[in-house]
Design a protein around this motif. Structure first.
Motif, PDB file in Angstrom:
ATOM      1  N   VAL A  95       1.178  -1.066   0.124  1.00 60.41           N
ATOM      2  CA  VAL A  95       0.306   0.378   0.765  1.00 60.41           C
ATOM      3  C   VAL A  95       0.660   1.575  -0.106  1.00 60.41           C
ATOM      4  O   VAL A  95       0.590   2.158  -0.888  1.00 60.41           O
ATOM      5  N   LEU A  96       1.738   0.936   0.274  1.00 58.01           N
ATOM      6  CA  LEU A  96       2.949   2.097   0.534  1.00 58.01           C
ATOM      7  C   LEU A  96       3.593   2.806  -0.780  1.00 58.01           C
ATOM      8  O   LEU A  96       3.212   3.896  -1.034  1.00 58.01           O
ATOM      9  N   ALA A  97       4.307   1.547  -1.056  1.00 59.74           N
ATOM     10  CA  ALA A  97       4.960   1.261  -2.486  1.00 59.74           C
ATOM     11  C   ALA A  97       3.819   1.845  -3.334  1.00 59.74           C
ATOM     12  O   ALA A  97       4.100   3.080  -4.156  1.00 59.74           O
ATOM     13  N   PRO A 125      13.322   8.304   0.357  1.00 58.89           N
ATOM     14  CA  PRO A 125      13.767   8.543  -0.493  1.00 58.89           C
ATOM     15  C   PRO A 125      13.067   8.773  -2.300  1.00 58.89           C
ATOM     16  O   PRO A 125      13.144   9.986  -2.532  1.00 58.89           O
ATOM     17  N   ARG A 126      11.664   7.777  -2.045  1.00 59.30           N
ATOM     18  CA  ARG A 126      11.366   7.321  -3.681  1.00 59.30           C
ATOM     19  C   ARG A 126       9.938   8.039  -2.949  1.00 59.30           C
ATOM     20  O   ARG A 126       9.435   9.456  -4.160  1.00 59.30           O
ATOM     21  N   ALA A 130       9.027  11.680  -5.598  1.00 59.01           N
ATOM     22  CA  ALA A 130       7.921  11.579  -6.190  1.00 59.01           C
ATOM     23  C   ALA A 130       7.426  13.196  -6.064  1.00 59.01           C
ATOM     24  O   ALA A 130       5.968  13.145  -5.993  1.00 59.01           O
ATOM     25  N   GLY A 131       7.188  14.037  -4.618  1.00 61.82           N
ATOM     26  CA  GLY A 131       6.909  14.688  -3.718  1.00 61.82           C
ATOM     27  C   GLY A 131       5.570  14.406  -3.549  1.00 61.82           C
ATOM     28  O   GLY A 131       5.053  15.737  -3.166  1.00 61.82           O
ATOM     29  N   VAL A 132       5.560  13.674  -2.587  1.00 60.64           N
ATOM     30  CA  VAL A 132       4.467  13.638  -1.746  1.00 60.64           C
ATOM     31  C   VAL A 132       5.053  13.038  -0.877  1.00 60.64           C
ATOM     32  O   VAL A 132       6.444  13.142  -0.193  1.00 60.64           O
ATOM     33  N   THR A 319       6.615  19.109   3.657  1.00 56.64           N
ATOM     34  CA  THR A 319       8.734  18.588   2.385  1.00 56.64           C
ATOM     35  C   THR A 319       7.884  17.323   2.122  1.00 56.64           C
ATOM     36  O   THR A 319       7.610  15.978   3.230  1.00 56.64           O
ATOM     37  N   PRO A 320       8.331  16.900   1.343  1.00 61.56           N
ATOM     38  CA  PRO A 320       8.191  16.134   0.272  1.00 61.56           C
ATOM     39  C   PRO A 320       9.453  14.556   0.929  1.00 61.56           C
ATOM     40  O   PRO A 320      10.036  15.469   1.275  1.00 61.56           O
ATOM     41  N   GLY A 321       8.745  13.488   1.507  1.00 63.31           N
ATOM     42  CA  GLY A 321       9.647  12.928   2.061  1.00 63.31           C
ATOM     43  C   GLY A 321       8.812  11.960   3.271  1.00 63.31           C
ATOM     44  O   GLY A 321       7.672  11.997   3.641  1.00 63.31           O
ATOM     45  N   ALA A 322       9.731  10.893   4.136  1.00 62.30           N
ATOM     46  CA  ALA A 322       8.986  10.737   4.824  1.00 62.30           C
ATOM     47  C   ALA A 322       9.286  11.573   6.410  1.00 62.30           C
ATOM     48  O   ALA A 322      10.957  11.780   7.178  1.00 62.30           O
ATOM     49  N   LEU A 323       8.398  12.014   7.440  1.00 60.46           N
ATOM     50  CA  LEU A 323       8.753  12.918   8.198  1.00 60.46           C
ATOM     51  C   LEU A 323       8.314  12.340   9.216  1.00 60.46           C
ATOM     52  O   LEU A 323       7.088  11.740   9.738  1.00 60.46           O
TER      53      LEU A 323
END
Length: 356
Positions: A95-97, A125-126, A130-132, A319-323
């Motif tokens: 689901v995350l991917a 990083p993905r 992807a800007g999300v 900010t895009p990326g994992a936060l």
């Protein structure tokens, strides 16, 4: 419109909507006047979940976890995906991917350190490319643990030492999904997972915080190390020397006899699911404070926090990326927004735990 622009009419998809927490997420979306897209593999169960939440006209999209193309297509033109699955270490990554591949922001109700670390290391990083934005581990303990850790640590001398525990105050039991989660990572749960010490994540026992005196308790309670996702997130935004999660030692001992057979005998969670998230922060100079978040229903509150996070993701500007939560939101403002749901918090002078 891009996913970094403000969206006043967001499209939100829920994967896992037919589960216990997923049902609460649907009801919270309905309360906000939002009609989500329900994604999953069983149309009958999804339609029943939508009807139960007062969303009989909700769109249903079918996609199995083992079909990446179908999942990505199901999240097409979606602003935010909320995943409310059990056992994320087993089921969570597809689901995350797919959310990232579809260009959708993502949040979930995972409570597993191992899955959250993958979300940061492998999918962060993905998501950035992807800007999300990915916000994993939005639960009634993880989110307030991270936000209270940020706030409490700034009231003591740096670097702070932090210990946290989720305390059950009600009589209701856990859900089948929670049991599946524990079983999927049973050895990790039994061993206590990671704690953070002197700049790195460590496994193995800790040599402090063996007792905690919880709010309103006259006597300290024996506690043991327990895997808590804020161990991973707090050091991302706060100067700390030590972060650990603990749980009542008696509760942890019950995992020694935990087997898959227990799933068949589990009833639905009861109605009394009150809890407290207790976080103690201490500084090198002896200063100490305690943060406490109190809520009426662990599963309902988890869903409310996830939907609140999703609405803010959809609004754009992150900010895009994992936060971590405190990297994405103003901690006090987010916690204050939960008061309308009977979820309250405070920071006051700490009660010294006997295991220092």
């Amino acid at each position: 419109m891009t996913n970094t622009e403000k969206n006043s009419n967001p499209v939100i998809a829920v994967y896992g909507a037919s589960g216990h927490t997923g049902g609460y997420a649907l009801r919270e979306l309905q309360r906000r006047g939002l009609t989500p897209i329900l994604v999953g593999r069983n149309e009958a169960r999804l339609r029943a979940a939508a009807a139960a939440a007062g969303l009989p006209d909700a769109e249903i999209r079918l996609a199995d976890l083992d079909d990446p193309a179908a999942l990505t297509a199901a999240f097409a033109e979606v602003d935010v995906v909320i995943s409310t699955l059990p056992a994320y270490v087993t089921f969570g990554e597809p689901v995350l991917a797919a959310a990232i591949a579809a260009g959708a922001h993502y949040t979930d109700t995972s409570g597993e350190q191992l899955f959250l670390k993958r979300a940061f290391d492998e999918y962060g990083p993905r998501a950035e490319a992807a800007g999300v934005t990915v916000l994993g581990g939005i639960t009634n303990s993880n989110l307030p643990g991270d936000l209270l850790g940020h706030l409490a640590a700034r009231q003591v001398s740096a670097p702070a030492e932090i210990v946290m525990s989720l305390v059950t105050r009600g009589e209701g039991g856990g859900s089948r999904g929670s049991a599946e989660t524990v079983l999927a990572g049973l050895d990790w749960f039994r061993a206590g997972g990671w704690h953070y010490e002197d700049g790195e994540l460590r496994t193995g026992p800790i040599d402090r915080h063996t007792l905690m005196t919880f709010p309103s308790d006259a006597e300290p309670t024996a506690v043991a190390k327990f895997q808590q996702p804020p161990v991973l997130t707090i050091p991302r935004h706060t100067e700390v020397s030590f972060v650990a999660g603990v749980v009542e030692a008696e509760m942890l001992s019950q995992l020694s006899g935990f087997t898959p057979d227990v799933l068949d005998s589990l009833p639905e969670p009861g109605t009394d699911l009150r809890y407290e998230l207790v976080l103690d922060a201490s500084g090198a100079d002896g200063t100490a404070v305690r943060g406490v978040l109190t809520g009426p229903d662990a599963y309902r509150d988890t869903a409310i926090m996830a939907v609140e996070a999703a609405a803010r993701l959809a609004a754009g500007g992150l900010t895009p990326g994992a936060l971590a939560p405190a990297e994405a939101f103003d901690p006090a403002e987010f916690l204050n927004s939960l008061a309308v749901h009977g979820i309250t918090w405070r920071i006051d002078a700490a009660v010294r735990s006997g295991g220092q």
